[in-house]
Design a protein around this motif. Structure first.
Motif, PDB file in Angstrom:
ATOM      1  N   SER A 345       3.776  -4.049  -0.104  1.00  0.00           N
ATOM      2  CA  SER A 345       4.624  -3.056  -0.283  1.00  0.00           C
ATOM      3  C   SER A 345       5.703  -3.199   0.837  1.00  0.00           C
ATOM      4  O   SER A 345       6.637  -2.276   1.019  1.00  0.00           O
ATOM      5  CB  SER A 345       4.045  -1.666  -0.055  1.00  0.00           C
ATOM      6  OG  SER A 345       3.043  -1.460  -1.210  1.00  0.00           O
ATOM      7  N   GLN A 377      -2.585  -4.219  -1.015  1.00  0.00           N
ATOM      8  CA  GLN A 377      -1.422  -3.641  -1.820  1.00  0.00           C
ATOM      9  C   GLN A 377      -1.189  -2.171  -1.423  1.00  0.00           C
ATOM     10  O   GLN A 377      -2.069  -1.733  -0.891  1.00  0.00           O
ATOM     11  CB  GLN A 377      -2.114  -3.735  -3.344  1.00  0.00           C
ATOM     12  CG  GLN A 377      -2.298  -5.005  -4.038  1.00  0.00           C
ATOM     13  CD  GLN A 377      -2.531  -4.868  -5.411  1.00  0.00           C
ATOM     14  OE1 GLN A 377      -2.577  -3.811  -6.001  1.00  0.00           O
ATOM     15  NE2 GLN A 377      -2.572  -6.046  -5.933  1.00  0.00           N
ATOM     16  N   GLY A 378      -0.048  -1.803  -1.414  1.00  0.00           N
ATOM     17  CA  GLY A 378       0.487  -0.465  -0.841  1.00  0.00           C
ATOM     18  C   GLY A 378       0.534  -0.302   0.507  1.00  0.00           C
ATOM     19  O   GLY A 378       0.821   0.633   0.755  1.00  0.00           O
ATOM     20  N   THR A 394       7.500   0.133   0.008  1.00  0.00           N
ATOM     21  CA  THR A 394       8.182   0.408  -1.321  1.00  0.00           C
ATOM     22  C   THR A 394       7.094  -0.068  -2.503  1.00  0.00           C
ATOM     23  O   THR A 394       6.642  -1.197  -2.154  1.00  0.00           O
ATOM     24  CB  THR A 394       9.584   0.048  -1.370  1.00  0.00           C
ATOM     25  OG1 THR A 394       9.883   0.418  -2.635  1.00  0.00           O
ATOM     26  CG2 THR A 394       9.439  -1.600  -1.550  1.00  0.00           C
ATOM     27  N   GLY A 395       7.108   0.609  -3.514  1.00  0.00           N
ATOM     28  CA  GLY A 395       6.371   0.415  -4.520  1.00  0.00           C
ATOM     29  C   GLY A 395       5.220   1.400  -4.798  1.00  0.00           C
ATOM     30  O   GLY A 395       5.106   2.575  -4.565  1.00  0.00           O
ATOM     31  N   PRO A 396       4.595   1.176  -6.100  1.00  0.00           N
ATOM     32  CA  PRO A 396       3.577   2.153  -6.349  1.00  0.00           C
ATOM     33  C   PRO A 396       2.254   2.213  -5.514  1.00  0.00           C
ATOM     34  O   PRO A 396       2.093   1.196  -4.989  1.00  0.00           O
ATOM     35  CB  PRO A 396       3.100   1.694  -7.958  1.00  0.00           C
ATOM     36  CG  PRO A 396       3.440   0.353  -7.824  1.00  0.00           C
ATOM     37  CD  PRO A 396       4.529   0.056  -6.790  1.00  0.00           C
ATOM     38  N   ASN A 397       1.645   3.235  -5.740  1.00  0.00           N
ATOM     39  CA  ASN A 397       0.441   3.346  -5.013  1.00  0.00           C
ATOM     40  C   ASN A 397       0.345   3.044  -3.646  1.00  0.00           C
ATOM     41  O   ASN A 397      -0.494   2.213  -3.059  1.00  0.00           O
ATOM     42  CB  ASN A 397      -0.724   2.558  -5.837  1.00  0.00           C
ATOM     43  CG  ASN A 397      -0.863   2.721  -7.109  1.00  0.00           C
ATOM     44  OD1 ASN A 397      -0.762   3.884  -7.685  1.00  0.00           O
ATOM     45  ND2 ASN A 397      -0.760   1.628  -7.883  1.00  0.00           N
ATOM     46  N   LEU A 398       1.126   3.550  -2.968  1.00  0.00           N
ATOM     47  CA  LEU A 398       1.209   3.323  -1.491  1.00  0.00           C
ATOM     48  C   LEU A 398       0.184   3.781  -0.839  1.00  0.00           C
ATOM     49  O   LEU A 398      -0.184   5.137  -1.263  1.00  0.00           O
ATOM     50  CB  LEU A 398       2.560   4.205  -0.922  1.00  0.00           C
ATOM     51  CG  LEU A 398       3.928   3.333  -1.376  1.00  0.00           C
ATOM     52  CD1 LEU A 398       5.091   4.055  -0.891  1.00  0.00           C
ATOM     53  CD2 LEU A 398       3.844   1.760  -1.225  1.00  0.00           C
ATOM     54  N   TYR A 600       0.376  -7.009  -7.428  1.00  0.00           N
ATOM     55  CA  TYR A 600       0.705  -5.720  -7.289  1.00  0.00           C
ATOM     56  C   TYR A 600       1.944  -5.469  -8.007  1.00  0.00           C
ATOM     57  O   TYR A 600       3.171  -5.906  -8.055  1.00  0.00           O
ATOM     58  CB  TYR A 600       1.344  -5.655  -5.663  1.00  0.00           C
ATOM     59  CG  TYR A 600       1.553  -4.303  -5.222  1.00  0.00           C
ATOM     60  CD1 TYR A 600       2.764  -3.926  -4.474  1.00  0.00           C
ATOM     61  CD2 TYR A 600       0.854  -3.173  -5.500  1.00  0.00           C
ATOM     62  CE1 TYR A 600       3.408  -2.790  -3.968  1.00  0.00           C
ATOM     63  CE2 TYR A 600       1.560  -1.915  -4.853  1.00  0.00           C
ATOM     64  CZ  TYR A 600       2.543  -2.029  -4.319  1.00  0.00           C
ATOM     65  OH  TYR A 600       2.930  -0.539  -3.978  1.00  0.00           O
ATOM     66  N   ARG A 602       4.788  -4.079  -8.159  1.00  0.00           N
ATOM     67  CA  ARG A 602       6.053  -3.562  -7.537  1.00  0.00           C
ATOM     68  C   ARG A 602       7.146  -4.192  -8.258  1.00  0.00           C
ATOM     69  O   ARG A 602       7.030  -5.384  -8.831  1.00  0.00           O
ATOM     70  CB  ARG A 602       6.121  -4.094  -6.353  1.00  0.00           C
ATOM     71  CG  ARG A 602       7.220  -3.666  -5.373  1.00  0.00           C
ATOM     72  CD  ARG A 602       6.979  -4.695  -3.863  1.00  0.00           C
ATOM     73  NE  ARG A 602       8.297  -4.526  -3.104  1.00  0.00           N
ATOM     74  CZ  ARG A 602       8.397  -5.031  -1.775  1.00  0.00           C
ATOM     75  NH1 ARG A 602       7.131  -5.453  -1.364  1.00  0.00           N
ATOM     76  NH2 ARG A 602       9.479  -5.044  -1.023  1.00  0.00           N
ATOM     77  N   THR A 603       8.129  -3.446  -8.400  1.00  0.00           N
ATOM     78  CA  THR A 603       9.348  -3.976  -8.889  1.00  0.00           C
ATOM     79  C   THR A 603      10.553  -4.430  -8.067  1.00  0.00           C
ATOM     80  O   THR A 603      10.250  -4.001  -6.929  1.00  0.00           O
ATOM     81  CB  THR A 603       9.885  -2.686 -10.047  1.00  0.00           C
ATOM     82  OG1 THR A 603      10.205  -1.588  -9.209  1.00  0.00           O
ATOM     83  CG2 THR A 603       9.261  -2.075 -11.131  1.00  0.00           C
ATOM     84  N   ALA A 609       7.507  -5.696 -13.450  1.00  0.00           N
ATOM     85  CA  ALA A 609       6.661  -5.401 -12.286  1.00  0.00           C
ATOM     86  C   ALA A 609       5.553  -6.407 -11.824  1.00  0.00           C
ATOM     87  O   ALA A 609       5.238  -7.173 -12.868  1.00  0.00           O
ATOM     88  CB  ALA A 609       6.152  -3.869 -12.602  1.00  0.00           C
TER      89      ALA A 609
END
Lengths: 665, 218
Positions: A345, A377-378, A394-398, A600, A602-603, A609
């Motif tokens: 992330s 990840q995160g 940045t990204g999901p599931n931080l 991961y 992430r966009t 993603a």
């Protein structure tokens, strides 16, 4: 135990003269069977993983395959968990004393290893060995139930330790820590951590911490206190990062010299004589992460000559989220032990293929020593220090900063323990897959892709590393490759269009392992979709005997934003088969040990993603292929076959595969 | 020499921080550190400027030539805080004329950058006329790689972009706030003085300044 199965001549001395033997005149019956017994149960084949370490509170299992050790089939016995003894100690005293209080009666089945798997302890065994980091135990199957280690018994740990019980590596060590902050002038500000009772401790290894740009040398208390509590001296210094990594490398080197040269004055002389200048390690964050690699390289090449230490004194380099400004010649770890820790992330050192300077994985590829990646990840950029503020993530599931730093500390401690002090059990944290063995305190939802590869200097038979022999039907070892996977390509591990979008003209999409033209890591990529497929490497003549080897090692990664990866949308598994000259084969599903992480989600850097490819290393014990009546002859293995599809794991997938080798340790 | 010739100098220093360009609110938290300008961008203001000299020169890491620095200006620049967010990928190279500015702090949140503008040893230690050349954020780069040719190219870019030097009145006011010339024993003594400037002008970087002010080992 970590050693090959063997029957060991066991010479009994002293207390049982009836069984005592003269040296050099062994009686055929005076044999104990030394092999792995301790580990953990697996849901699938091979149904048991023999291991060297477990963490306190984890269950301890023992298992034995009755189809391999037919003497136990149908037998009654007692299993003992004994405080570790050396061979000499066993010879002097074969009496069994169970660390749990009493032995465990068992009835062995003749069926399979699953029926001969026993829980020996439910997490009560102590791992409190103080600074030794853990306690060792030997496991004995007392077949004749005479209460001694005697001929015919089975033991895990005759010549070494059977199993280590260790504390969670994020656990603080037993020592109180003193912190002192001082300065030797501009760019010589130092934040020092050492065991408070250092006066009685002899010489201690040194860990140097070099911060990144916009960071501060006082923001690494978590590393300092943690490692010092385990008996190390940690010094975090002001790092001149703004001009660039070359300048940062200078401050790493000069601050190390300063610490060693001024130990009589620093902290009122408390550390004087206690710095082991022959055991130095560098840990750098961000620009400091590249800086420490450059620092090592400058000492190695003679471009910088320290006054207080030399290159042989530097035992490992750990780069945390490093930038990659310098060339592959200037910033390479070469043969030093190397670790990369990085967050998926990260929004500062983003890892985007569009950024030339953001290729942290290149340092792993350049390294020829023992090397490791921990890719979280995160996890963002800044949370590797402990100042708070913007995480640059940045990204999901931080993941929370505290979890990110647990992962950091959970792998820094074993790194130091193993590379500095040769701690055998700590190596398990470095080499085993994350899903198989991870610091227990890290939240279970934290996803880590982990790589490990032995040093190039250690013996190995490399089946294929894709660096040579570019024909698709020929491995780098010279063996034939046969396959029916789809879209097979071998090439440089570079996503060269600057975007994580997949298109077929960039088959190595998502690979950010090369930073400049001097970086030429290569791998194979391919996919399968709904039907079984295989990728098989023939073992060349002269290399078929795997009996002296221990592991089949390789790494794999899912392909970023490929349609098969997107459709699967999950961690990926497949199976591995060994086949001998007589056609006898055995197959291990990777899922028994771990899975290849899903990239991961992430966009950015294109449409959709999925961030960079996440390489995951797997080490399959060769003896695990010989289980429950499946007995390929390890003296004549002719093929290593990777098998994909619904019968073998994930129904579909797109992967890269690399560094397929047979190793001894 | 004493770091402060008089208490008045210290008062002037702190007052300068209050009297300078209106402070900006700290920038909103960024998902990523903002990217440097693709070309050049002017800084906002010159807050203070003060001549200095060193009895013992130091080697500057902010030029590829690694020149020896014996004298220069100690300046406080006001910039857009959004341009002062430190990043580990390439940052903008802050430049004055054809010389790099040796940033001592980032200017995080405050937009106030304390920097050394060294007299150009490569040009015979020519003292830069603060009103003659623009001060600007240049394109991304590493200062340690900036040589005379590259800096000249960047200065030309700034001129193309229409960047102007500070007005004479601005320079005069900054000099007045900066005060009399300083004579330092060495770079470390300069650093200690600069740390006080950071505390005054960019208090959110207190960790940096306090880390610089840690007592010296004797």
């Amino acid at each position: 135990m970590g050693t090959l199965e063997r029957s060991t001549l066991f010479l009994l001395l002293s207390i049982q003269p009836a069984l005592a033997l003269q040296v050099g005149t062994p009686h055929p019956s005076a044999i104990v069977n030394e092999h792995d017994l301790a580990g953990r149960a697996l849901a699938g084949f091979p149904h048991f993983e023999f291991t060297l370490a477990l963490q306190q509170s984890e269950l301890l299992f023992a298992a034995i395959d009755p189809t391999l050790y037919t003497d136990v089939a149908g037998a009654q016995a007692r299993i003992w968990v004994v405080a570790d003894r050396s061979l000499a100690q066993w010879q002097l005293n074969p009496l069994l004393i169970d660390a749990r209080g009493s032995p465990q009666p068992v009835n062995f089945s003749a069926l399979d290893i699953q029926h001969n798997t026993f829980v020996l302890d439910f997490g009560t065994l102590s791992g409190d060995g103080g600074l030794a980091y853990g306690l060792g135990y030997d496991i004995v199957i007392d077949l004749d139930q005479d209460g001694t280690l005697s001929p015919g018994d089975h033991i895990d740990g005759l010549n070494d330790t059977g199993i280590w019980v260790v504390p969670d590596p994020t656990t603080a060590g037993p020592l109180a820590v003193t912190e002192v902050i001082y300065s030797g002038g501009t760019w010589f500000g130092q934040d020092l951590y050492y065991p408070t009772n250092i006066a009685g401790m002899g010489q201690l290894p040194i860990v140097i911490v070099s911060h990144g740009n916009g960071h501060n040398y006082t923001w690494y208390d978590h590393i300092g206190f943690h490692l010092a509590s385990w008996g190390y001296i940690v010094m975090s210094h002001t790092n001149d990062t703004m001009p660039g990594p070359e300048t940062a490398s200078t401050t790493t080197l000069t601050n190390t010299d300063y610490l060693l040269a001024n130990q009589a004055t620093i902290a009122g002389g408390a550390i004087n004589g206690h710095l082991d200048s022959h055991k130095i390690s560098f840990v750098g964050h961000s620009r400091g992460g590249e800086g420490v690699v450059r620092a090592y390289n400058r000492v190695k090449t003679g471009h910088f000559v320290p006054t207080q230490y030399n290159v042989a004194d530097i035992k490992f380099v750990s780069s945390i989220a490093p930038i990659s400004f310098l060339t592959s010649t200037a910033a390479t770890p070469t043969g030093v032990n190397f670790q990369l820790i990085y967050g998926a992330s990260d929004s500062d050192v983003t890892g985007s293929p569009g950024s030339n300077d953001s290729k942290p994985f290149c340092f792993y590829e350049r390294s020829t020593g023992n090397k490791q990646v921990i890719y979280i990840q995160g996890a963002g950029h800044a949370n590797f220090h402990n100042n708070g503020g913007n995480c640059w993530c940045t990204g999901p599931n931080l993941i929370p900063a505290v979890e990110q730093r647990k992962v950091l500390l959970g792998y820094l401690l074993p790194l130091v323990k193993h590379h500095i002090q040769g701690h055998v059990a700590a190596r398990d944290f470095l080499t085993r897959s994350y899903e198989s063995f991870r610091p227990l305190s890290v939240a279970s939802n934290v996803i880590v892709a982990k790589e490990w590869r032995n040093s190039d200097s250690l013996p190995a038979f490399v089946l294929d590393d894709y660096q040579t022999q570019t024909a698709l039907n020929l491995a780098s070892s010279g063996g034939a490759v046969t396959t029916n996977v789809a879209n097979l390509v071998e090439g440089r591990m570079e996503d060269r269009d600057g975007s994580f979008d997949f298109n077929s003209s960039v088959p190595h999409n998502g690979m950010t392992n090369a930073s400049d033209t001097g970086d030429q890591p290569r791998c194979a990529v391919f996919d399968w979709s709904g039907v079984d497929a295989f990728y098989e490497l023939a073992v060349v003549s002269g290399q078929e005997d795997f009996r002296d080897d221990v592991w089949l090692s390789f790494r794999a990664a899912q392909g970023t934003r490929h349609v098969e990866t997107n459709t699967l949308n999950a961690p990926l598994t497949f199976s591995v088969t060994l086949r001998d000259r007589n056609g006898v084969s055995s197959t291990i599903p990777l899922s028994s040990f771990g899975r290849v992480t899903r990239t991961y989600p992430r966009t950015g850097s294109g449409v959709g993603a999925g961030w960079a490819n996440e390489w995951c290393s797997f080490r399959l014990r060769l003896s695990d292929f010989r289980r429950n009546g499946f007995f390929p002859d390890l003296s004549q293995i002719v093929a290593v076959r990777f098998e994909f599809g619904p019968s073998f794991g994930s129904t579909r997938g797109r992967i890269g595969i690399d560094d397929i080798e047979i190793v001894k340790q | 020499m004493q770091l402060f010739k008089s208490l008045a100098a210290l008062v002037l220093l702190v007052a300068g921080a209050a009297l300078a360009v209106t402070a900006f609110d700290p920038p909103a938290r960024h998902v990523s550190p903002p990217a440097p300008p693709e070309r050049t961008k002017a800084v906002l203001d010159l807050v203070s400027a003060q001549r200095f000299s060193l009895a013992q020169p130091y080697e500057s890491a902010w030029r590829a030539e690694r020149p020896q620095v014996r004298s220069g200006w100690l300046v406080v620049i006001a910039a857009d805080p959004a341009d002062c967010v430190p990043r580990n990928e390439l940052e903008s190279v802050l430049q004055w004329g054809a010389q790099t500015l040796e940033r001592i702090n980032s200017g995080t949140d405050s937009g106030r950058i304390v920097a050394v503008l060294a007299d150009d040893a490569l040009a015979g230690e020519a003292q830069l006329d603060l009103g003659a050349q623009p001060c600007f954020h240049g394109p991304a780069g590493l200062p340690e790689r900036m040589d005379a040719a590259e800096l000249a190219t960047r200065l030309a870019l700034a001129r193309e972009d229409g960047l102007e030097p500070f007005a004479a009145r601005t320079v005069g006011a900054a000099l007045a706030r900066g005060g009399a010339a300083l004579e330092f024993r060495d770079r470390d003594e300069l650093q200690l003085f600069a740390a006080q400037l950071i505390l005054a002008h960019s208090p959110t970087e207190g960790d940096l300044a306090r880390g610089m002010l840690v007592p010296r080992l004797k």
